[in-house]
Design a protein around this motif. Sequence first.
Motif, PDB file in Angstrom:
ATOM      1  N   ALA A  88       0.834  -1.201   0.000  1.00 47.78           N
ATOM      2  CA  ALA A  88       0.000   0.000   0.000  1.00 47.78           C
ATOM      3  C   ALA A  88       0.870   1.253   0.000  1.00 47.78           C
ATOM      4  CB  ALA A  88      -0.938  -0.011   1.206  1.00 47.78           C
ATOM      5  N   SER A  89       1.931   1.254   0.795  1.00 49.05           N
ATOM      6  CA  SER A  89       2.849   2.401   0.829  1.00 49.05           C
ATOM      7  C   SER A  89       3.554   2.582  -0.509  1.00 49.05           C
ATOM      8  CB  SER A  89       3.875   2.229   1.953  1.00 49.05           C
ATOM      9  OG  SER A  89       3.211   2.235   3.189  1.00 49.05           O
ATOM     10  N   PHE A  90       3.923   1.476  -1.147  1.00 59.53           N
ATOM     11  CA  PHE A  90       4.558   1.540  -2.467  1.00 59.53           C
ATOM     12  C   PHE A  90       3.600   2.145  -3.490  1.00 59.53           C
ATOM     13  CE2 PHE A  90       5.473  -0.231  -6.661  1.00 59.53           C
ATOM     14  CZ  PHE A  90       6.794   0.158  -6.822  1.00 59.53           C
ATOM     15  N   LEU A  91       2.336   1.714  -3.476  1.00 60.02           N
ATOM     16  CA  LEU A  91       1.341   2.272  -4.399  1.00 60.02           C
ATOM     17  C   LEU A  91       1.154   3.776  -4.184  1.00 60.02           C
ATOM     18  CD1 LEU A  91      -1.429  -0.477  -4.452  1.00 60.02           C
ATOM     19  CD2 LEU A  91       0.059   0.223  -6.338  1.00 60.02           C
ATOM     20  N   ALA A  92       1.139   4.191  -2.922  1.00 60.37           N
ATOM     21  CA  ALA A  92       0.992   5.612  -2.602  1.00 60.37           C
ATOM     22  C   ALA A  92       2.184   6.404  -3.133  1.00 60.37           C
ATOM     23  CB  ALA A  92       0.842   5.800  -1.094  1.00 60.37           C
ATOM     24  N   MET A  93       3.375   5.897  -2.919  1.00 58.02           N
ATOM     25  CA  MET A  93       4.579   6.595  -3.395  1.00 58.02           C
ATOM     26  C   MET A  93       4.600   6.630  -4.926  1.00 58.02           C
ATOM     27  SD  MET A  93       7.050   8.308  -2.084  1.00 58.02           S
ATOM     28  CE  MET A  93       7.271   7.785  -0.405  1.00 58.02           C
ATOM     29  N   LEU A  94       4.166   5.567  -5.560  1.00 57.19           N
ATOM     30  CA  LEU A  94       4.085   5.527  -7.018  1.00 57.19           C
ATOM     31  C   LEU A  94       3.114   6.595  -7.538  1.00 57.19           C
ATOM     32  CD1 LEU A  94       5.097   3.870  -9.474  1.00 57.19           C
ATOM     33  CD2 LEU A  94       3.088   2.428  -9.180  1.00 57.19           C
ATOM     34  N   ALA A  95       1.995   6.771  -6.846  1.00 59.31           N
ATOM     35  CA  ALA A  95       1.000   7.778  -7.247  1.00 59.31           C
ATOM     36  C   ALA A  95       1.570   9.194  -7.155  1.00 59.31           C
ATOM     37  CB  ALA A  95      -0.255   7.653  -6.386  1.00 59.31           C
ATOM     38  N   VAL A  96       2.265   9.514  -6.070  1.00 55.42           N
ATOM     39  CA  VAL A  96       2.791  10.874  -5.940  1.00 55.42           C
ATOM     40  C   VAL A  96       3.949  11.116  -6.900  1.00 55.42           C
ATOM     41  CG1 VAL A  96       1.948  11.237  -3.588  1.00 55.42           C
ATOM     42  CG2 VAL A  96       4.251  10.349  -3.913  1.00 55.42           C
ATOM     43  N   ARG A  97       4.790  10.124  -7.092  1.00 53.57           N
ATOM     44  CA  ARG A  97       5.903  10.300  -8.047  1.00 53.57           C
ATOM     45  C   ARG A  97       5.378  10.460  -9.476  1.00 53.57           C
ATOM     46  NH1 ARG A  97      10.390  10.936  -5.673  1.00 53.57           N
ATOM     47  NH2 ARG A  97      10.986   9.670  -3.906  1.00 53.57           N
ATOM     48  N   GLY A  98       4.316   9.749  -9.816  1.00 60.33           N
ATOM     49  CA  GLY A  98       3.716   9.856 -11.146  1.00 60.33           C
ATOM     50  C   GLY A  98       3.039  11.200 -11.384  1.00 60.33           C
TER      51      GLY A  98
END
Length: 170
Positions: free
Chosen positions: A16-26
């Motif tokens: 879940a944390s990885f998905l969140a970080m992926l969303a903000v970086r994108g």
Amino acid sequence: RSAASVSAAAFTETQASFLAMLAVRGNEKLIVRHLQGASSRRILLATPVCSSCQSFGGDADPLLVEPGDVLVCEMVDSDPSGWWFGSVVAPERLVGRSGCFRREDMRPIWAELRRTNRTGGETVDFSPGAWTEVERLQATSAQHRLRQKMMLTRLRNARLAWEKLQGAAT
């Protein structure tokens, strides 16, 4: 259990944390643009990590959010039910919409704008956030206090509408 909690339960905390970080970086460009126009160089963001998260806008009209969307957290309800008020930072088609959301199935991320030494430009750093860090977001100007009052009213209305909806479902 609701569909939202079932889908979020399918992810580990790390996933879940990885998905969140992926969303903000994108969505880094949109976040930088928001930070450049904000009064603070550091903001708390939230991003959904389930496929059926829903927040509530003014007068409890639903504002649907989905993985990949990014919200800036502006205010937390004093009630311990986990309600927040925020505005959409990404995607671009939803930028500026605001509403209330539950922190359940959302992940907090800090975004901090900083100058780069080499180019003199600006970049953004992301780091995991915590919901308990909201005290850092509170300002004290008269204009901000009026905005807080408006947000608290919208939070209470959204929470009451959600509780009514939950009561009707049982």
